[in-house]
Design a protein around this motif. Structure first.
Motif, PDB file in Angstrom:
ATOM      1  N   THR A 270     -23.917 -26.196 -28.771  1.00 32.25           N
ATOM      2  CA  THR A 270     -22.897 -27.069 -29.345  1.00 32.25           C
ATOM      3  C   THR A 270     -21.955 -27.526 -28.241  1.00 32.25           C
ATOM      4  N   GLU A 271     -21.629 -28.839 -28.250  1.00 29.21           N
ATOM      5  CA  GLU A 271     -20.706 -29.407 -27.278  1.00 29.21           C
ATOM      6  C   GLU A 271     -19.653 -30.226 -28.017  1.00 29.21           C
ATOM      7  N   PHE A 272     -18.360 -29.958 -27.738  1.00 28.39           N
ATOM      8  CA  PHE A 272     -17.249 -30.716 -28.302  1.00 28.39           C
ATOM      9  C   PHE A 272     -16.514 -31.421 -27.153  1.00 28.39           C
ATOM     10  N   TYR A 273     -16.287 -32.723 -27.344  1.00 31.28           N
ATOM     11  CA  TYR A 273     -15.564 -33.510 -26.350  1.00 31.28           C
ATOM     12  C   TYR A 273     -14.421 -34.249 -27.038  1.00 31.28           C
ATOM     13  N   GLU A 274     -13.236 -34.207 -26.434  1.00 31.62           N
ATOM     14  CA  GLU A 274     -12.156 -35.058 -26.901  1.00 31.62           C
ATOM     15  C   GLU A 274     -12.473 -36.509 -26.544  1.00 31.62           C
ATOM     16  N   SER A 279     -10.414 -32.776 -22.652  1.00 29.72           N
ATOM     17  CA  SER A 279     -10.978 -31.426 -22.598  1.00 29.72           C
ATOM     18  C   SER A 279     -12.333 -31.406 -23.281  1.00 29.72           C
ATOM     19  N   ALA A 280     -13.037 -30.298 -23.088  1.00 27.41           N
ATOM     20  CA  ALA A 280     -14.361 -30.111 -23.716  1.00 27.41           C
ATOM     21  C   ALA A 280     -14.603 -28.630 -23.906  1.00 27.41           C
ATOM     22  N   MET A 281     -15.446 -28.304 -24.905  1.00 17.25           N
ATOM     23  CA  MET A 281     -15.865 -26.927 -25.129  1.00 17.25           C
ATOM     24  C   MET A 281     -17.377 -26.910 -25.289  1.00 17.25           C
ATOM     25  N   PHE A 334     -17.659 -22.174 -22.788  1.00 23.58           N
ATOM     26  CA  PHE A 334     -17.059 -22.769 -21.597  1.00 23.58           C
ATOM     27  C   PHE A 334     -15.971 -23.744 -22.031  1.00 23.58           C
ATOM     28  N   TYR A 335     -14.778 -23.649 -21.419  1.00 19.07           N
ATOM     29  CA  TYR A 335     -13.720 -24.628 -21.626  1.00 19.07           C
ATOM     30  C   TYR A 335     -13.593 -25.452 -20.342  1.00 19.07           C
ATOM     31  N   GLN A 336     -13.573 -26.804 -20.480  1.00 20.49           N
ATOM     32  CA  GLN A 336     -13.571 -27.676 -19.318  1.00 20.49           C
ATOM     33  C   GLN A 336     -12.457 -28.709 -19.435  1.00 20.49           C
ATOM     34  N   ALA A 342     -15.228 -35.981 -12.840  1.00 21.54           N
ATOM     35  CA  ALA A 342     -16.197 -34.932 -13.186  1.00 21.54           C
ATOM     36  C   ALA A 342     -15.510 -33.907 -14.079  1.00 21.54           C
ATOM     37  N   TRP A 343     -16.357 -33.094 -14.758  1.00 26.32           N
ATOM     38  CA  TRP A 343     -15.836 -31.997 -15.580  1.00 26.32           C
ATOM     39  C   TRP A 343     -15.681 -30.755 -14.728  1.00 26.32           C
ATOM     40  N   GLN A 344     -14.558 -30.048 -14.940  1.00 23.91           N
ATOM     41  CA  GLN A 344     -14.293 -28.827 -14.202  1.00 23.91           C
ATOM     42  C   GLN A 344     -14.050 -27.682 -15.184  1.00 23.91           C
ATOM     43  N   THR A 345     -14.800 -26.571 -15.020  1.00 25.39           N
ATOM     44  CA  THR A 345     -14.643 -25.414 -15.898  1.00 25.39           C
ATOM     45  C   THR A 345     -13.354 -24.685 -15.558  1.00 25.39           C
ATOM     46  N   ILE A 346     -12.491 -24.525 -16.558  1.00 31.13           N
ATOM     47  CA  ILE A 346     -11.223 -23.824 -16.346  1.00 31.13           C
ATOM     48  C   ILE A 346     -11.247 -22.417 -16.925  1.00 31.13           C
ATOM     49  N   SER A 347     -12.213 -22.180 -17.842  1.00 29.20           N
ATOM     50  CA  SER A 347     -12.341 -20.840 -18.402  1.00 29.20           C
ATOM     51  C   SER A 347     -13.714 -20.686 -19.011  1.00 29.20           C
TER      52      SER A 347
END
Length: 791
Positions: A270-274, A279-281, A334-336, A342-347
């Protein structure tokens, strides 16, 4: 002159009104009445009347004129009865059918005999030996307008749900119990099947449903025991064993006991994008369901009593547990954030849910019917008790946080259902009226604990008791009439009165009362045996179920949880269906359905948490078309069944939810091609091959787009004497279950789900003997016994 006109008019009136003649009678064998027997009455010109005997073997015809008529009575396993009648006045006859003689080799076609009714069809197999070695589930899948469903239960085309009755009595078994029962019971114990595609006011069913009534054989000669074992292999291995005892004596008895181990694996991405890319999860979930053990027992006993009375007892018990091997769900989260290029993983973290629990369900039903001169009175009482306890440990570990919770949910449901109705035969018509109702008490205790300082501490915000009780009573009346050999109608209305209330920690939270008049109308036009038209219009209410109302919360991750809505309201639906049948082979159907206050799961914002909740958010229009074609080839040894259906959906959200749900139009369709080959049949053995393909187009569920799916399946069944060996494969070509993309509030989401749906199953059945069970039958010849038990 006026006097002459009056006299002629009066004579004409009396001639039209009272000039018709009545033929009535009763069908039975050597010992008891025979229900649902096909009866045909014709003359030498244009009159052709058909009917079925009722549950007490009685029938009646209204004849347009005096004259010579030919009566034909046809019933499976009995010799045809034919007689020419000279009718000049009202007449009553008694028909006694003799058992049919079975030859060494019998091939009279695989397709079942079809008797059309104003609200559905009655089906019997022209060649009952075709059912030997099959399960009831196998047999149901091969009926016209029925398809294989994903959960294993056969479903009627264009219906969201199929409800199963046994011996014409409503069943309160769970879907899991019904599936186990249909997989366990031998198909050769089926006497007939009635498919009600348009349930009228006398049926206590919610939603867009069809009713399938399975009538078991009745007799008085033998006892059989079926022993069966099976092994199913996908990612993991599952086993099942069944014991079935059929006894036909003073009490017609059917006892089934089964045990089963279920195991499977599902993988979901599952991918969630604002929308603004802020942000993204990303969530990767692997669920192993390895050790669910379940045992199921069902008991059905019926007896014909003197003075046109009948009694039947149904009892069932089911227990299932995942305590031996708990269900394990592991999610990598993954929280990005978007850096502009580009997307960067923050957690990143891991959510692990370990679930275990057990449940039990018991049902006890008693049915009693007493016949009168013109009808019968029946009463049905069912008591149910359900208990369950589920325990889950929810652990989330990331590079910046740690969360550990436990959840324990105990639930108890007790219910009582009562139905009383009276059915009477009027002049060429049938009137039924009565009431049905139920009382249900549902108690749930949800406890949460958070790990604090190495000790689990109760979370008062998520610990609560939820009590919910519901009662409804529905009086109804239904009237069906055959106006002529061509026209039949059925008109009914029921008044549904529902009351429910909910309490949290003994504090009243809501009370609802629904009163809905629900009419239904069905018409059948029989232009000839080759051309049959059916039209049905009905309204019904879909009441929300307990779990949709229970404000129970389940965390997928610390910032994402599922919550239901105790204030969800029922939906009201109007449904219109037109069906055309040609030559008993081709069926075309069209349906329009409008649903108000459709409930859905949508994503809402609440502080820092994302909540998935249920709300009544929209109306919905559905336009559905379906085709079913069946044919027999190759000396009646090959049966083909082709089913096509397509639905256009118009989704109309309410204005207050316009920023969450969008007005949408979408189409999805499906096709099912099922083939059965009778490769070998003689007195001792049969060899059946069933194979086909199921495919569906792109679909749309709420706000999720579903990609096309398809699968191939095959089942080879060999029966020799008392042994049956079956090898079944399913879902040979794919592993992807679902792929979706859509919008949720301000988010775009992508979903991919995979499962181990590819399957190979080996099933072995053995019939353990048969014997005479009554002393007064001990002088019957063995050949007669063998004939009755299809040996």
């Amino acid at each position: 002159m006026k006097k002459v006109i009056f006299t002629l008019t009066t004579c004409l009136f009396f001639n039209l009104t009272f000039g018709q003649l009545k033929l009535k009678g009763k069908i039975q064998d050597e010992k008891e009445p025979l229900p649902f027997v096909s009866i045909l009455l014709t003359d030498s010109a244009s009159v052709q009347l058909t009917t079925l005997s009722d549950s007490l073997g009685r029938f009646s015809f209204q004849l347009p004129k005096a004259g010579k008529y030919h009566l034909l009575v046809d019933y499976i396993s009995y010799e045809k009865f034919e007689k020419t009648l000279e009718i000049s006045e009202d007449q009553e006859i008694q028909v006694q059918l003799a058992p049919a003689k079975i030859e060494e080799v019998v091939v009279v076609g695989q397709r079942p005999q079809i008797q059309r009714k104003v609200d559905g069809v009655v089906l019997r197999w022209a060649n009952p030996a075709m059912l030997k070695g099959l399960t009831m589930q196998d047999a149901l899948r091969r009926l016209p307008m029925m398809i294989r469903s994903k959960n294993g239960l056969p479903e009627v085309v264009m219906k969201n749900r199929t409800v199963y009755y046994f011996n014409g009595k409503r069943s309160f078994l769970s879907n899991e119990q019904i599936q186990q029962l249909l997989e366990s019971l031998p198909a050769e114990e089926i006497e007939s099947i009635e498919v009600i595609t348009n349930p009228g006011a006398e049926y206590d069913e919610q939603g867009n449903v069809a009713v399938v009534k399975i009538f078991l054989k009745r007799g008085s000669l033998f006892s059989k025991i079926y022993l069966e074992a099976s092994s199913r292999q996908n990612t993991f291995n599952s086993q099942a064993a069944n014991f079935t005892w059929v006894k036909q004596s003073k009490w017609n008895t059917n006892l089934n006991v089964s045990a089963k181990r279920s195991a499977y694996r599902n993988i979901t991405n599952t991918e969630f994008y604002e929308n603004d890319k802020s942000s993204a999860m990303l969530n990767y979930q692997n669920m192993d369901f390895r050790g669910k053990l379940s045992a199921n027992g069902n008991y059905i006993a019926s007896r014909q009593l003197p003075k046109n009375q009948e009694i039947e007892i149904q009892a069932s018990a089911n227990i299932s547990s995942t305590r031996v091997e708990p269900v394990i769900e592991r999610s990598d989260v993954f929280y990005q954030t978007w850096t502009g290029s580009a997307w960067q993983t923050i957690s990143q973290g891991v959510q692990e849910n370990i679930k275990e629990g057990q449940s039990s369900l018991q049902n006890l039903g008693v049915f009693y019917k007493k016949g009168y001169s013109k009808g019968f009175l029946s009463t049905n009482l069912v008591l149910s008790n359900f208990l369950s306890e589920d325990f889950a440990t929810l652990i989330y570990t990331s590079d910046i946080s740690y969360d550990n919770r436990t959840q324990n949910v105990k639930q108890g449901i007790q219910s009582a259902y009562l139905r009383t109705d009276y059915t009477t035969m009027l002049k060429n018509s049938q009137l039924a009226f009565g009431f049905y109702g139920a009382y249900t008490l549902n108690q749930t205790d949800t406890k949460w604990q958070n790990l604090v300082g190495g000790t689990y501490v109760t979370d008062p915000n998520n610990t609560f008791r939820y009590n919910y009780d519901e009662q409804y009573i529905t009086p109804f009346v239904s009237w069906s009439k055959q106006w002529s050999p061509q026209w039949q109608s059925k008109i009914g209305i029921k008044l549904e009165n529902t009351f429910n209330r909910g309490k949290i920690d003994d504090e009243p939270k809501f009370t609802n009362t629904y009163i809905n008049p629900l009419p239904d109308v069905s018409l059948m036009y029989l232009k000839s045996e080759r051309h049959i038209w059916n039209f049905a219009s009905r309204g019904y209410v879909v009441r929300p179920d307990f779990w949709q109302l229970n404000p129970y919360r389940f965390y997928i991750s610390p910032n994402f949880y599922v919550e239901n809505n105790p204030f969800l309201q029922p939906s009201y639906i109007v449904e219109n269906t037109l069906t055309y049948t040609f030559n008993q082979k081709l069926t075309l159907a069209a349906q329009w359905r409008h649903q108000t206050r459709r409930e859905s799961q949508i994503n809402l914002q609440d502080g820092t948490n994302n909540i998935v909740t249920r709300l009544n958010v929209a109306d919905e229009n559905l336009y559905t078309g379906a085709l079913n074609y069946g044919e027999v080839f190759w000396k009646q040894r090959w049966q083909m069944n082709l089913g096509l259906s397509g639905t256009w959906v118009e989704y109309l959200p309410y204005a207050q939810f316009a920023d969450i749900f969008y007005r949408t139009n979408f189409f999805f369709g499906s096709a099912n091609l099922d083939n059965t080959l009778l490769l070998l049949q003689n007195q001792k053995s049969t060899l059946n091959l069933n194979f086909g393909i199921y495919a569906s187009t792109s679909g749309y569920d709420a706000n999720m787009f579903i990609k096309p799916i398809y699968n191939l399946y095959a089942n080879l069944t060999y029966t020799i004497k008392d042994w049956t060996i079956s090898l079944e494969t399913d879902d040979l070509t794919r592993r992807m279950v679902m792929r979706g993309v859509g919008l949720m509030n301000s988010r775009i989401f992508l979903l991919n789900t995979y499962g181990d749906d590819r399957m190979v199953r080996l099933r072995v059945r053995y019939v353990l003997g048969s014997k005479v069970v009554r002393k007064q039958d001990s002088n019957i010849e063995k050949g007669d016994i063998d004939r009755r038990i299809n040996k």
